[in-house]
Design an enzyme around this catalytic site. Structure first.
Site, PDB file in Angstrom:
ATOM      1  N   SER A  78       0.839  -1.199   0.000  1.00  0.00           N
ATOM      2  CA  SER A  78       0.000   0.000   0.000  1.00  0.00           C
ATOM      3  C   SER A  78       0.876   1.252   0.000  1.00  0.00           C
ATOM      4  CB  SER A  78      -0.893   0.009   1.239  1.00  0.00           C
ATOM      5  OG  SER A  78      -1.595  -1.207   1.329  1.00  0.00           O
TER       6      SER A  78
HETATM    7  C1  LIG Z   1      -2.880  -4.030  -0.172  1.00  0.00           C
HETATM    8  S1  LIG Z   1      -2.132  -5.568  -0.011  1.00  0.00           S
HETATM    9  C2  LIG Z   1      -1.450  -5.586   1.600  1.00  0.00           C
HETATM   10  C3  LIG Z   1      -0.353  -4.634   1.896  1.00  0.00           C
HETATM   11  C4  LIG Z   1       0.468  -5.071   3.078  1.00  0.00           C
HETATM   12  N1  LIG Z   1      -0.223  -4.839   4.307  1.00  0.00           N
HETATM   13  C5  LIG Z   1       1.825  -4.445   3.052  1.00  0.00           C
HETATM   14  O1  LIG Z   1       2.199  -3.749   4.001  1.00  0.00           O
HETATM   15  O2  LIG Z   1       2.530  -4.662   2.052  1.00  0.00           O
HETATM   16  C6  LIG Z   1      -3.473  -6.693   0.251  1.00  0.00           C
HETATM   17  C7  LIG Z   1      -3.023  -8.104   0.465  1.00  0.00           C
HETATM   18  O3  LIG Z   1      -4.139  -8.866   0.905  1.00  0.00           O
HETATM   19  C8  LIG Z   1      -3.984 -10.174   0.407  1.00  0.00           C
HETATM   20  N2  LIG Z   1      -5.267 -10.851   0.539  1.00  0.00           N
HETATM   21  C9  LIG Z   1      -6.372 -10.753  -0.233  1.00  0.00           C
HETATM   22  N3  LIG Z   1      -7.365 -11.530   0.253  1.00  0.00           N
HETATM   23  C10 LIG Z   1      -6.866 -12.139   1.373  1.00  0.00           C
HETATM   24  C11 LIG Z   1      -7.405 -13.062   2.313  1.00  0.00           C
HETATM   25  N4  LIG Z   1      -8.654 -13.519   2.239  1.00  0.00           N
HETATM   26  N5  LIG Z   1      -6.614 -13.473   3.327  1.00  0.00           N
HETATM   27  C12 LIG Z   1      -5.330 -13.024   3.431  1.00  0.00           C
HETATM   28  N6  LIG Z   1      -4.766 -12.161   2.560  1.00  0.00           N
HETATM   29  C13 LIG Z   1      -5.530 -11.721   1.557  1.00  0.00           C
HETATM   30  C14 LIG Z   1      -3.494  -9.942  -1.008  1.00  0.00           C
HETATM   31  O4  LIG Z   1      -2.915 -11.105  -1.555  1.00  0.00           O
HETATM   32  C15 LIG Z   1      -2.501  -8.797  -0.778  1.00  0.00           C
HETATM   33  O5  LIG Z   1      -1.220  -9.300  -0.515  1.00  0.00           O
END
Ligand SMILES: C[S@@+](CC[C@H](N)C(=O)[O-])C[C@H]1O[C@@H](n2cnc3c(N)ncnc32)[C@H](O)[C@@H]1O
Length: 231
Positions: A78
């Site tokens: 993000s």
């Molecule tokens: C915006 S990114 C996260 C950014 C992260 N917090 C960072 O600091 O880099 C959203 C993440 O959520 C993950 N994601 C999506 N659905 C998910 C789920 N049901 N459970 C766990 N992770 C999930 C995606 O694969 C992605 O890596």
């Protein structure tokens, strides 16, 4: 809200000193723009080298206000202001037991680890196996080896280490998954981007003795939650 414009991949060229200058300037910018208020979150953002959580091809853009691509399906780190945007309304603080849904690069988990300190705990769940391995490597290299990393569907939370004082969902959902509310302590808070009428609203939920209260923070744009509670 429109989509993000991601800069083109390139060879990294910046030195550690340049990154440190950019990090300090970014933290000043976050304070100046009202995103960052708490001293503990400020110190954490100054300490964690965001550039070390980004693939080489995007490393030089570490402090730009854009999400950057990660290995995996639609995974991103993000943009920098997202972290105080989420952690300030959560009131994330020393000693908290914190659950992150969406580990991504591992950067948010590292920042949270600095905030909650040695008395606290950070648990982070990632659904994409490629993204999970990328984050695990980043956290190991950066020395954050005591973050509990879980490969799986974070919509289901992680019951073995519940209840959590604070929960952050970093992918957009149609509604806040009920297991996450169940795994929150009484008085705990959860933050998540929630779809409403074609937009995404960042919602901060507080679990009180008489039910949950929701507060809208602002409009945001995040990747969709996958798994059982996919949007
Ligand atoms: C915006 S990114 C996260 C950014 C992260 N917090 C960072 O600091 O880099 C959203 C993440 O959520 C993950 N994601 C999506 N659905 C998910 C789920 N049901 N459970 C766990 N992770 C999930 C995606 O694969 C992605 O890596």
């Amino acid at each position: 809200m429109r989509g993000w414009i991601i800069p083109p991949p390139k060879e990294p060229t910046k030195s550690p000193e340049e990154f440190e200058r950019e990090r300090t300037a970014k933290v000043r910018w976050l304070v100046g723009h009202g995103y960052l208020k708490s001293e503990r979150i400020r110190q954490a953002l100054l300490k964690v080298p965001r550039e070390d959580f980004i693939p080489d091809a995007y490393r030089d853009y570490a402090y730009l206000e854009v999400p950057l691509p990660l290995p995996g399906e639609r995974a991103t780190i993000s943009c920098p202001h997202s972290y105080p945007l989420f952690y300030e309304p959560l009131g994330l603080d020393q000693g908290h037991c914190f659950l992150e849904v969406g580990l991504g690069s591992g950067y948010g988990a590292a920042v949270a680890r600095e905030i909650v300190g040695p008395e606290g705990l950070v648990v982070s769940v990632e659904i994409d196996p490629l993204t999970f391995e990328f984050a695990k490597r980043n956290l190991d290299t950066a020395g954050y080896r005591d973050v509990i990393l879980v490969k799986g569907d974070g919509g289901l939370g992680y019951p073995p280490l519940s209840p959590y004082d604070r929960i952050s969902v970093t992918a957009a959902c149609t509604d806040i998954p009920s297991p996450l509310i169940e795994q929150l302590v009484a008085g705990g808070r959860l933050i998540a981007p929630v779809l409403k009428d074609g937009a995404q609203l960042l919602i901060c939920l507080e679990k009180g003795t008489k039910g949950v209260q929701r507060r809208i923070i602002c409009e945001v744009l995040y990747v969709s939650l996958r798994g059982v509670y996919s949007s």
